[in-house]
Scaffold this motif. Structure first.
Motif, PDB file in Angstrom:
ATOM      1  N   MET A 103      25.606  11.121   4.971  1.00 47.53           N
ATOM      2  CA  MET A 103      25.030  10.105   4.095  1.00 47.53           C
ATOM      3  C   MET A 103      25.384  10.420   2.647  1.00 47.53           C
ATOM      4  O   MET A 103      25.172  11.527   2.182  1.00 47.53           O
ATOM      5  N   ILE A 104      25.955   9.447   1.975  1.00 42.27           N
ATOM      6  CA  ILE A 104      26.305   9.615   0.563  1.00 42.27           C
ATOM      7  C   ILE A 104      25.168   9.045  -0.283  1.00 42.27           C
ATOM      8  O   ILE A 104      24.779   7.898  -0.103  1.00 42.27           O
ATOM      9  N   ARG A 105      24.628   9.855  -1.189  1.00 48.37           N
ATOM     10  CA  ARG A 105      23.535   9.399  -2.046  1.00 48.37           C
ATOM     11  C   ARG A 105      23.941   9.540  -3.513  1.00 48.37           C
ATOM     12  O   ARG A 105      24.379  10.604  -3.939  1.00 48.37           O
ATOM     13  N   SER A 106      23.773   8.473  -4.236  1.00 51.89           N
ATOM     14  CA  SER A 106      24.023   8.514  -5.673  1.00 51.89           C
ATOM     15  C   SER A 106      22.816   9.135  -6.379  1.00 51.89           C
ATOM     16  O   SER A 106      21.696   9.104  -5.871  1.00 51.89           O
ATOM     17  N   MET A 107      23.050   9.716  -7.553  1.00 55.46           N
ATOM     18  CA  MET A 107      21.933  10.220  -8.353  1.00 55.46           C
ATOM     19  C   MET A 107      21.457   9.194  -9.368  1.00 55.46           C
ATOM     20  O   MET A 107      20.467   9.438 -10.071  1.00 55.46           O
ATOM     21  N   THR A 108      22.126   8.056  -9.463  1.00 56.41           N
ATOM     22  CA  THR A 108      21.731   7.013 -10.401  1.00 56.41           C
ATOM     23  C   THR A 108      20.992   5.915  -9.646  1.00 56.41           C
ATOM     24  O   THR A 108      21.555   5.300  -8.738  1.00 56.41           O
ATOM     25  N   ALA A 109      19.744   5.689 -10.005  1.00 59.81           N
ATOM     26  CA  ALA A 109      18.951   4.671  -9.306  1.00 59.81           C
ATOM     27  C   ALA A 109      17.719   4.314 -10.134  1.00 59.81           C
ATOM     28  O   ALA A 109      17.350   5.031 -11.073  1.00 59.81           O
ATOM     29  N   PHE A 110      17.100   3.212  -9.757  1.00 55.56           N
ATOM     30  CA  PHE A 110      15.861   2.760 -10.409  1.00 55.56           C
ATOM     31  C   PHE A 110      14.967   2.126  -9.350  1.00 55.56           C
ATOM     32  O   PHE A 110      15.441   1.400  -8.466  1.00 55.56           O
ATOM     33  N   ALA A 111      13.675   2.419  -9.430  1.00 58.10           N
ATOM     34  CA  ALA A 111      12.711   1.826  -8.504  1.00 58.10           C
ATOM     35  C   ALA A 111      11.438   1.485  -9.267  1.00 58.10           C
ATOM     36  O   ALA A 111      11.040   2.212 -10.183  1.00 58.10           O
ATOM     37  N   ARG A 112      10.806   0.380  -8.873  1.00 58.85           N
ATOM     38  CA  ARG A 112       9.567  -0.059  -9.518  1.00 58.85           C
ATOM     39  C   ARG A 112       8.620  -0.587  -8.459  1.00 58.85           C
ATOM     40  O   ARG A 112       9.006  -1.401  -7.614  1.00 58.85           O
ATOM     41  N   GLN A 113       7.382  -0.123  -8.486  1.00 61.69           N
ATOM     42  CA  GLN A 113       6.351  -0.577  -7.563  1.00 61.69           C
ATOM     43  C   GLN A 113       5.073  -0.868  -8.350  1.00 61.69           C
ATOM     44  O   GLN A 113       4.815  -0.255  -9.381  1.00 61.69           O
ATOM     45  N   GLU A 114       4.290  -1.803  -7.830  1.00 61.01           N
ATOM     46  CA  GLU A 114       3.055  -2.201  -8.515  1.00 61.01           C
ATOM     47  C   GLU A 114       1.970  -2.438  -7.480  1.00 61.01           C
ATOM     48  O   GLU A 114       2.244  -2.899  -6.362  1.00 61.01           O
ATOM     49  N   THR A 115       0.742  -2.121  -7.839  1.00 59.04           N
ATOM     50  CA  THR A 115      -0.397  -2.365  -6.958  1.00 59.04           C
ATOM     51  C   THR A 115      -1.601  -2.754  -7.801  1.00 59.04           C
ATOM     52  O   THR A 115      -1.687  -2.414  -8.985  1.00 59.04           O
ATOM     53  N   GLN A 116      -2.532  -3.464  -7.178  1.00 64.97           N
ATOM     54  CA  GLN A 116      -3.728  -3.929  -7.872  1.00 64.97           C
ATOM     55  C   GLN A 116      -4.971  -3.634  -7.039  1.00 64.97           C
ATOM     56  O   GLN A 116      -4.916  -3.516  -5.822  1.00 64.97           O
ATOM     57  N   GLY A 117      -6.082  -3.518  -7.730  1.00 66.42           N
ATOM     58  CA  GLY A 117      -7.372  -3.304  -7.097  1.00 66.42           C
ATOM     59  C   GLY A 117      -8.479  -3.770  -8.014  1.00 66.42           C
ATOM     60  O   GLY A 117      -8.232  -4.316  -9.102  1.00 66.42           O
ATOM     61  N   GLU A 118      -9.708  -3.564  -7.619  1.00 71.42           N
ATOM     62  CA  GLU A 118     -10.846  -3.947  -8.465  1.00 71.42           C
ATOM     63  C   GLU A 118     -10.836  -3.195  -9.783  1.00 71.42           C
ATOM     64  O   GLU A 118     -11.367  -3.674 -10.781  1.00 71.42           O
ATOM     65  N   THR A 138       1.223   0.378 -12.292  1.00 76.77           N
ATOM     66  CA  THR A 138       2.669   0.207 -12.167  1.00 76.77           C
ATOM     67  C   THR A 138       3.343   1.564 -12.223  1.00 76.77           C
ATOM     68  O   THR A 138       2.991   2.411 -13.044  1.00 76.77           O
ATOM     69  N   CYS A 139       4.320   1.760 -11.340  1.00 75.84           N
ATOM     70  CA  CYS A 139       5.088   3.007 -11.326  1.00 75.84           C
ATOM     71  C   CYS A 139       6.578   2.673 -11.402  1.00 75.84           C
ATOM     72  O   CYS A 139       7.079   1.860 -10.622  1.00 75.84           O
ATOM     73  N   GLU A 140       7.284   3.297 -12.342  1.00 73.32           N
ATOM     74  CA  GLU A 140       8.724   3.132 -12.490  1.00 73.32           C
ATOM     75  C   GLU A 140       9.388   4.512 -12.449  1.00 73.32           C
ATOM     76  O   GLU A 140       8.911   5.447 -13.086  1.00 73.32           O
ATOM     77  N   ILE A 141      10.480   4.608 -11.696  1.00 67.94           N
ATOM     78  CA  ILE A 141      11.219   5.869 -11.572  1.00 67.94           C
ATOM     79  C   ILE A 141      12.686   5.596 -11.862  1.00 67.94           C
ATOM     80  O   ILE A 141      13.289   4.712 -11.261  1.00 67.94           O
ATOM     81  N   ARG A 142      13.238   6.368 -12.775  1.00 69.89           N
ATOM     82  CA  ARG A 142      14.663   6.291 -13.104  1.00 69.89           C
ATOM     83  C   ARG A 142      15.297   7.648 -12.852  1.00 69.89           C
ATOM     84  O   ARG A 142      14.722   8.681 -13.203  1.00 69.89           O
ATOM     85  N   THR A 143      16.498   7.659 -12.275  1.00 73.88           N
ATOM     86  CA  THR A 143      17.204   8.910 -12.039  1.00 73.88           C
ATOM     87  C   THR A 143      18.650   8.776 -12.508  1.00 73.88           C
ATOM     88  O   THR A 143      19.269   7.726 -12.363  1.00 73.88           O
ATOM     89  N   VAL A 144      19.171   9.863 -13.076  1.00 69.81           N
ATOM     90  CA  VAL A 144      20.577   9.956 -13.465  1.00 69.81           C
ATOM     91  C   VAL A 144      21.088  11.313 -12.984  1.00 69.81           C
ATOM     92  O   VAL A 144      20.321  12.166 -12.545  1.00 69.81           O
ATOM     93  N   ASN A 145      22.407  11.492 -13.084  1.00 65.40           N
ATOM     94  CA  ASN A 145      22.997  12.720 -12.549  1.00 65.40           C
ATOM     95  C   ASN A 145      22.603  13.938 -13.387  1.00 65.40           C
ATOM     96  O   ASN A 145      22.469  13.869 -14.605  1.00 65.40           O
ATOM     97  N   HIS A 146      22.414  15.025 -12.696  1.00 62.64           N
ATOM     98  CA  HIS A 146      22.056  16.292 -13.334  1.00 62.64           C
ATOM     99  C   HIS A 146      22.398  17.408 -12.364  1.00 62.64           C
ATOM    100  O   HIS A 146      22.413  17.206 -11.139  1.00 62.64           O
TER     101      HIS A 146
END
Length: 288
Positions: free
Chosen positions: A1-16, A21-29
C-alpha cells in the motif's frame, strides 16, 4: 500500500453542548511530528491523541486543530457561595454595630464581593467523549486520503520501472557488440601505428578493455533493485524510507554505468535512467 504524507481531513459533530470541529493536516517529514491546537477544556485529551497517532501514522508533520462552539443551552448558571455570603453578612452586621451611622449594604454589594457569585462548573464528560470519537473519525478519514493520494502515484512508479527495465535490457543486448567493436578499433589503431601485433599484448589489452567496460554487475544490480522496488510497492506498511534508500542505490548504479560507458548510446541510456530515478525520487520524498 502506497500512502502519501500530504493529506487533509475534517470532521464535525454536534450535541446539546454545542458544535465541535476537528481538522487535521499532514505534510511530509522525516519523522512523525504532531502538534495540537485544542480548546482549554479539552487539553487533557492531547496525550491520548498523540498515542493514537503513533499507532496509526508512520511519519509526517501532523497539525491537529479542534474548535468548540458552545450552544446557548449549554451556558451554565450562576451559583451563590452561601457560606461566603453568610460570613460576609455577619461581618457587615458586626461592623454596623460598631458604627454610629452605618451605611446601607445592598444584595448587589454582597454579590460583587469576590467569590460570592460563581459560575457553575459544566459537565464536560459528554464533550470529551464526543471529541475523542471525532478525532478518531478524522484520523481514519485522513488515513484513507493518504492511501488514495499514494495509490494515484502507483502508475507513475510502474511506468518508470518498466522504462528502466527496458533500458537495462537494451544495454545488456548491446554490450557484446560494443566489446567486439572496441576490439576491432584496437586492432585498427595498432595497424595505423604500424605496430606489429603481438598476440599476447593484444590479449592483455582486450582483457583490460573488457574489465574496464564490463557493466554486467551494474546491470544485474539494477535489475535486482528494480525487482525490490516492485516488491516494496506491494507491502502494506510504511515504505517511504525503504524506497528512498533504493532510489539512492539505483542512482549509484546508473552513475557507474555512465562512467564505464564506451558508447554514446549507453551514455544516453544512463542519463535517461537518472531522469527516471529523479522523477521517482521526488515522489518518494512525499511517501509515508
Amino acid at each position: 500500500m502506497i500512502r502519501s504524507m500530504t493529506a487533509f481531513a475534517r470532521q464535525e459533530t454536534q450535541g446539546e453542548w454545542g458544535c465541535l470541529t476537528c481538522e487535521i493536516r499532514t505534510v511530509n517529514h522525516r519523522y512523525l511530528e504532531p502538534s495540537f491546537r485544542l480548546p482549554e477544556a479539552l487539553r487533557e485529551l492531547e496525550n491520548g491523541f498523540r498515542e493514537h497517532l503513533r499507532k496509526t501514522l508512520g511519519r509526517g508533520k501532523v497539525d491537529v486543530g479542534m474548535r468548540l462552539q458552545s450552544s446557548d443551552t449549554a451556558d451554565t448558571g450562576l451559583v451563590v457561595n452561601e457560606r461566603l455570603a453568610g460570613s460576609l453578612n455577619e461581618a457587615i452586621n458586626h461592623v454596623n454595630r460598631m458604627l454610629d451611622n452605618p451605611a446601607h449594604i445592598s444584595a448587589i454589594d454582597v454579590l460583587r464581593w469576590p467569590g460570592v457569585l460563581e459560575r457553575e462548573e459544566p459537565d464536560l464528560s459528554p464533550v470529551k467523549a464526543a471529541a475523542d470519537e471525532l478525532f478518531r473519525r478524522a484520523v481514519e478519514d485522513l488515513v484513507q486520503v493518504r492511501e488514495r493520494e499514494g495509490e494515484r502515484l502507483r502508475p507513475l512508479f510502474e511506468q518508470r520501472l518498466d522504462a528502466m527495465a527496458e533500458l537495462v535490457g537494451q544495454v545488456r543486448e548491446r554490450m557484446p557488440q560494443l566489446l567486439s567493436a572496441q576490439a576491432d578499433a584496437l586492432r585498427e589503431r595498432f595497424r595505423a601505428a604500424s605496430v606489429e601485433l603481438d598476440p599476447d599484448r593484444l590479449s592483455q589489452e582486450m582483457v583490460m578493455l573488457a574489465q574496464k567496460s564490463d557493466v554486467a554487475e551494474e546491470l544485474d544490480r539494477l535489475d535486482a533493485h528494480l525487482s525490490e522496488i516492485r516488491d516494496t510497492l506491494q507491502r502494506n506498511d510504511a515504505i517511504g524510507r525503504r524506497l528512498d534508500f533504493l532510489m539512492q542505490e539505483l542512482n549509484r548504479e546508473a552513475n557507474t554505468l555512465s562512467s564505464k560507458s564506451i558508447d554514446a548510446d549507453v551514455t544516453r541510456i544512463a542519463v535517461d535512467m537518472k531522469v527516471y530515478i529523479e522523477q521517482m525520487r521526488e515522489q518518494v520524498q512525499n511517501l509515508e
